[in-house]
Design a protein around this motif. Sequence first.
Motif, short mmCIF file in Angstrom:
data_model
loop_
_atom_site.label_atom_id
_atom_site.label_comp_id
_atom_site.label_asym_id
_atom_site.label_seq_id
_atom_site.Cartn_x
_atom_site.Cartn_y
_atom_site.Cartn_z
N ARG A 652 0.81 -1.21 0.00
CA ARG A 652 0.00 0.00 0.00
C ARG A 652 0.85 1.27 0.00
O ARG A 652 0.36 2.37 -0.30
CB ARG A 652 -0.93 -0.03 1.19
N ALA A 653 2.13 1.10 0.34
CA ALA A 653 3.03 2.26 0.25
C ALA A 653 3.57 2.43 -1.16
O ALA A 653 4.35 3.37 -1.42
CB ALA A 653 4.19 2.09 1.23
N GLY A 654 3.23 1.55 -2.10
CA GLY A 654 3.62 1.69 -3.49
C GLY A 654 4.86 0.96 -3.89
O GLY A 654 5.35 1.12 -5.02
N PHE A 655 5.42 0.09 -3.03
CA PHE A 655 6.62 -0.67 -3.40
C PHE A 655 6.26 -1.77 -4.39
O PHE A 655 5.21 -2.43 -4.27
CB PHE A 655 7.25 -1.29 -2.16
N PRO A 656 7.14 -1.98 -5.38
CA PRO A 656 6.92 -3.11 -6.29
C PRO A 656 7.16 -4.44 -5.55
O PRO A 656 7.72 -4.49 -4.46
CB PRO A 656 7.96 -2.89 -7.39
N VAL A 657 6.74 -5.52 -6.20
CA VAL A 657 6.76 -6.83 -5.54
C VAL A 657 8.17 -7.23 -5.12
O VAL A 657 8.41 -7.67 -3.99
CB VAL A 657 6.15 -7.90 -6.47
N ALA A 658 9.17 -7.08 -5.99
CA ALA A 658 10.53 -7.50 -5.67
C ALA A 658 11.07 -6.71 -4.49
O ALA A 658 11.71 -7.28 -3.57
CB ALA A 658 11.43 -7.32 -6.89
N ALA A 659 10.84 -5.43 -4.44
CA ALA A 659 11.33 -4.60 -3.34
C ALA A 659 10.65 -4.96 -2.03
O ALA A 659 11.26 -4.94 -0.95
CB ALA A 659 11.12 -3.11 -3.67
N MET A 660 9.36 -5.31 -2.11
CA MET A 660 8.65 -5.70 -0.88
C MET A 660 9.30 -6.91 -0.23
O MET A 660 9.51 -6.96 0.98
CB MET A 660 7.18 -6.01 -1.19
N LEU A 661 9.63 -7.90 -1.05
CA LEU A 661 10.16 -9.13 -0.49
C LEU A 661 11.59 -8.94 0.02
O LEU A 661 11.99 -9.59 1.00
CB LEU A 661 10.13 -10.24 -1.54
N GLU A 662 12.38 -8.02 -0.62
CA GLU A 662 13.72 -7.77 -0.11
C GLU A 662 13.67 -7.13 1.28
O GLU A 662 14.45 -7.48 2.16
CB GLU A 662 14.46 -6.86 -1.10
N ARG A 663 12.74 -6.21 1.48
CA ARG A 663 12.59 -5.59 2.79
C ARG A 663 12.01 -6.57 3.82
O ARG A 663 12.34 -6.53 5.01
CB ARG A 663 11.72 -4.34 2.68
N LEU A 664 11.11 -7.46 3.37
CA LEU A 664 10.58 -8.49 4.28
C LEU A 664 11.69 -9.42 4.76
O LEU A 664 11.73 -9.82 5.92
CB LEU A 664 9.48 -9.30 3.58
N ASN A 665 12.62 -9.75 3.88
CA ASN A 665 13.76 -10.60 4.27
C ASN A 665 14.56 -9.96 5.39
O ASN A 665 14.96 -10.62 6.35
CB ASN A 665 14.64 -10.86 3.04
N THR A 666 14.78 -8.66 5.29
CA THR A 666 15.52 -7.95 6.33
C THR A 666 14.74 -7.97 7.65
O THR A 666 15.32 -8.18 8.73
CB THR A 666 15.78 -6.50 5.89
N ALA A 667 13.43 -7.75 7.56
CA ALA A 667 12.61 -7.75 8.79
C ALA A 667 12.62 -9.09 9.50
O ALA A 667 12.66 -9.17 10.74
CB ALA A 667 11.18 -7.34 8.44
N ILE A 668 12.61 -10.18 8.74
CA ILE A 668 12.63 -11.51 9.34
C ILE A 668 13.96 -11.76 10.03
O ILE A 668 14.02 -12.27 11.15
CB ILE A 668 12.36 -12.58 8.27
N LEU A 669 15.07 -11.38 9.36
CA LEU A 669 16.39 -11.60 9.96
C LEU A 669 16.57 -10.77 11.22
O LEU A 669 17.31 -11.16 12.13
CB LEU A 669 17.48 -11.28 8.94
N ASP A 670 15.89 -9.62 11.30
CA ASP A 670 15.99 -8.77 12.48
C ASP A 670 15.38 -9.43 13.72
O ASP A 670 15.64 -9.00 14.85
CB ASP A 670 15.30 -7.43 12.24
N GLU A 671 14.57 -10.48 13.54
CA GLU A 671 13.96 -11.17 14.68
C GLU A 671 14.97 -12.03 15.43
O GLU A 671 14.67 -12.55 16.51
CB GLU A 671 12.80 -12.06 14.20
N GLY A 672 16.15 -12.23 14.90
CA GLY A 672 17.18 -13.00 15.57
C GLY A 672 16.80 -14.46 15.72
O GLY A 672 16.40 -15.13 14.75
N GLU A 673 16.94 -14.96 16.97
CA GLU A 673 16.67 -16.39 17.21
C GLU A 673 15.22 -16.76 16.96
O GLU A 673 14.89 -17.93 16.75
CB GLU A 673 17.06 -16.75 18.64
N ARG A 674 14.32 -15.80 17.00
CA ARG A 674 12.90 -16.10 16.78
C ARG A 674 12.55 -16.19 15.30
O ARG A 674 11.43 -16.53 14.95
CB ARG A 674 12.04 -15.02 17.42
N SER A 675 13.51 -15.87 14.46
CA SER A 675 13.20 -15.85 13.03
C SER A 675 13.05 -17.27 12.48
O SER A 675 13.62 -18.21 13.00
CB SER A 675 14.31 -15.12 12.27
N ARG A 676 12.25 -17.38 11.45
CA ARG A 676 12.05 -18.64 10.72
C ARG A 676 12.14 -18.33 9.23
O ARG A 676 11.64 -17.29 8.78
CB ARG A 676 10.66 -19.22 11.02
N PHE A 677 12.77 -19.19 8.47
CA PHE A 677 12.74 -18.96 7.02
C PHE A 677 11.36 -19.31 6.50
O PHE A 677 10.62 -20.11 7.09
CB PHE A 677 13.84 -19.74 6.31
#
Length: 810
Positions: A652-677
């Motif tokens: 909804r912020a206007g990011f294209p699909v590829a950019a959305m998933l790249e930022r989601l990858n960063t957010a998941i890794l930021d969870e540390g030990e709680r992260s799941r692939f």
Amino acid sequence: MSALPQHARRSFAAEPRSVAEARRFARAQLASWDAPELVDSAALVVSELVTNAVVHTGTTTTVELRLDAHALRVDVEDQHPGRGLPTGVHRPAEDAEGGRGLMITSALASSWGVEYNPRSKRVWVVCDRDRPRAEGTDRRTRTSLRSLSVRGTSVAAVELAADGTVTGWDAHAVELFGWRAAQVVGRPWAQLVEPVAGRRPPEGADPGPSGWQGSYGVLGSDGQEVRVFASHAADGHRGTVVLLVPEERRALLEHPSSPAAARSPRTDADPLGLRDDTLLRLAVEDYLPLATERVRDALDADAAYLMIGHEVDDTFEVVAVSGLGEQVRGTRVVAGDPGAPDARTPHLPVLVQEGAHLEVAPLRETACSSLALVPVVVEGRVIGALAVASERHGAFSDDQCVRLQRLADSLALAVDRARLQTSERERRGWLTFVAEAGDLLAGSLDQDMTMAITGQIVVPRLATWCALHLDDERGEPVLHQVWHSDEREIEGLRAALATRRPDALGSDRDPLLAGEVTTMRLVARGRGIGHLTLGRPVGSPLRDDVLLVTESISRRAALAIDNARAHGTLLATGQALQRSLLPPVLPDVPGLDVGVVYEAAGEGAEAGGDFYDLFPVEGGTWCFVVGDVCGTGAEAAAVTGLARHTIRALARAGFPVAAMLERLNTAILDEGERSRFLTLVCGTLRPSGRSVHVSLVNAGHPAPFVVDRAGAVRRIGMPQSLLGVVDVVEYVAEEHVLERGHLLVALTDGVLERRDGDRMLDDEGVELELARVGELPAQAVAERLRRLVVEFTDLPQHDDMAILALRVAP
């Protein structure tokens, strides 16, 4: 004790009443022969053997009694030689209704046996008389063969050689037996002799140092047996002299013994007339029926029964019967009811002379009208009762009650032994009951089911009815469940309990609540959570073992209900959170038909590692997502929420699909030990005329399926890097066009990896199914794929499953 030999014989028809008639015949004969010490034994042996003959052969039965100074011989003959008896005495099965006749005979007899001939079968039993053996003739006394006459009665004299052959035969022997001397001399004496009641004269010429006396039969010249009493005495080295008289004149030869000693009963003898070691030889469950039979015969009753008391419920249980059907065993009578000791004065006997109108449970199938009952007492405590009944009015006197009490006293230790065995079995039964109840209660985590199980455990085993109140947030009891052994009373009982507090039910006068009411506090982890109320009949309060068992059940029920309630609360909270991870409703997308199926693995779960989403973005464009987080359950659901809401915000912020998933990858890794692939397919749908433009990124997920109007199936979206694995990723979006009627299906590996042993549904199975869907609506296609997964194997689903079907309007 009579010194004269006696003989009686009588035949009986093959009908049930013959047993009682034979028993009375034996008692009357022995009483007339002045042998009271043998009356009970003879009556019981005759009863058992005639019963066997009547039941098993169905022929006329003959009873013959022969009594001499030393023993009683009972012969019971039937006309069915083919119906053999078992060799030896075997203990019957514990629940057998018969088979104890030979065991009883063995316990009473000094010897017994069976004789067969082509026309009949004869069972004989010998019971020794309890008196000293008669002394023989003084070996120093010399006897000649001259004829003797004592007060007008001739005494026959016979001389035997050392080998037992007859060498002398006087005139009185000719007169007594009919044989002339020439016919007898030189013949073995044993050929002429038939023993009586198991006693046999000595073989050869040695009667022993003190001689021998006894009764036996001598074959007469007319072929008939002549019953005689004989005195054998050694005659130096020449052999034996035998003096003989008719059996009824035995007093002429029999050496006197102490009549007083012979007639006086042993002060230490068993009143039942059983051997001292009978209880050692028989198990208690065999001894008690035998003793009950002896009691019945001793009082000439038509029926007798023995009961033991149960402390837990104030009842008496019939454990042994005589003259009654085996179905009476196990009957329970409440203390104070007819046929049981009085509840207020249990130590006193009960004598009913006219009981035609009384309901005595053990005697309901009989015509008995008189009853005598006495308590069985051990250490001052009533542990049972012994009763006899008769069809005759006024059959039992006060003296007979005294005798019955003496018989009950002699049975007390055996009854106490049986009571202890029964009590031990009951306690083991209660332990098993409590253990099984605990297993049932622990097997449910549903509060309503746990309360229902509690009611089924309590009713009717512990109470007639019960109710469960649970405390609300204010600590006030709220009625939840009601049970009654009579289901028709449940609604009335519920209405009566609805307006009453459980801690005030004991004094209630409502007829539905009458009886013994007990309320127990339900306590779990030191905290009161409610009340368990039990109702029992009047006069039957909870006490002793039943009270202990009920308290144990209430503790287990309280803990199980508290666990189920806590589990329900936790489950409801989890479900509310999990529902927030899925779209509340499917949106209505212009130009597209949408179908969704979602099933999470795990009991009670509504969301897990698999997820989907479909939502609008600016300019009439729609975004769809189908993803799969590694694992299932709450931790996977947490990553699901992160992915879903992150994609929504970025799209909804206007990011294209590829950019959305790249930022989601960063957010998941930021969870540390709680992260799941995770893997996912994410794309945008932009209608363009009669077609739909698709911009798609596949982050390591199964490629979506596209089905055209002809049924051809193809895959789109080349797999790229998974999310949450590497720090830096670069995704490339693919562009595709869906024409009118085309179908796009995105799904998770819970569909493709469905297994049945070595078989797997896989891509081919899904493609074959999609090729057959034709122009079905999108929701029907999704449901068809779900059914394909479910029917592929009978095994339960172990992985989450999400299916999103999108069909372009034709």
